[in-house]
Design an enzyme around this catalytic site. Structure first.
Site: not given
Ligand code: C5P
Length: 232
Positions: A36, A63, A65, A67-69, A71, A122, A212
């Site tokens: 990722k 990843d 993510k 989030h915008d208009i 277009n 999360t 992590r």
């Molecule tokens: O270090 P950790 O396992 O917490 O990392 C989770 C990864 O998943 C990070 O790269 C974070 O940006 C991504 N992520 C997240 N929650 C989301 C979407 C992606 O933690 N809803």
């Protein structure tokens, strides 16, 4: 006993450079793990970094993510899909028109890829939602946003392990769930809706994102070997 499928674990390369990311990647078999690339590495290295991982044989979840208009999301995603990523994502809070624009970009692509919607990060819990004026609890908001994703024929959602069972029941087993916030040894940190690896598997999530737990492990290769030993 923990059982993982090959490529079920997606390793989050949350680093500032390609070289740093390679300290983890060098230990990974592309037949067993996916990668990722998120905002941190992408903003440091740019889209070319994806070619490098692809050349090494890895499939990549980009990843960003969006989030915008509508277009802007459409045009940005057309560029992303041209990069040949395996999976990418948008924020479902962008609303129906934005979600549909994202889907159109996916349909316009001549490559195979997965488009996933982020429900509720999360790192957020009910009290955080209240602060930004959302009175629904996380669980209901995840369900409502997932309805939008399903209606627009997205491939699935990013959610916490705690919501997987309900989503699979409501939308079917082929509605993909991508779950971050998994903890094995590390502290929760900024995550709140966390779960163990065992629970992620028990709840039948499709993809497990580990950041992590790998990048901050005392011994990275030992942690990866341990995960590999779970793959059947
Ligand atoms: O270090 P950790 O396992 O917490 O990392 C989770 C990864 O998943 C990070 O790269 C974070 O940006 C991504 N992520 C997240 N929650 C989301 C979407 C992606 O933690 N809803």
């Amino acid at each position: 006993m923990i059982h993982l499928r090959s490529k079920q674990v997606i390793v989050a390369l949350d680093f500032d450079s390609y070289d740093q990311a390679m300290s983890v990647c060098n230990n990974l078999d592309p037949e067993k793990f996916r990668l990722k690339v998120g905002k941190q590495l992408y903003s440091a290295e740019g889209p070319k970094i994806l070619d490098r991982f692809h050349q090494l044989g890895f499939e990549v979840f980009l990843d960003l993510k969006f989030h915008d208009i509508p277009n802007t999301v459409y045009k940005a995603l057309k560029n992303v899909f041209a990069l040949g990523v395996w999976m990418t994502n948008i924020h479902l809070l962008g609303g129906t028109e934005m979600i549909q624009a994202a889907k159109e970009a996916q349909l316009a692509s001549d490559k195979e890829n997965l488009l996933i919607g982020v429900t509720v990060l999360t790192s957020l819990k009910d009290s955080h939602l209240k602060e930004i004026g959302i009175t629904k609890d996380t669980n209901s908001l995840v369900s409502e946003l997932s309805i939008l994703a399903k209606k627009a024929s997205l491939d699935g959602v990013v959610c916490s392990v705690h919501e997987v069972r309900k989503l699979k029941k409501n939308f079917g087993l082929d509605f993909l769930t991508v779950t971050p916030g998994i903890r094995i040894q590390q502290e929760k940190g900024d995550q709140t809706r966390v779960a163990s690896l065992e629970m992620a598997i028990e709840e039948n999530t499709d993809y497990i994102v580990l950041g992590r737990e790998i990048s901050q492990a005392e011994n990275i290769s030992k942690m990866i070997n341990k995960l590999e030993s779970y793959i059947i």
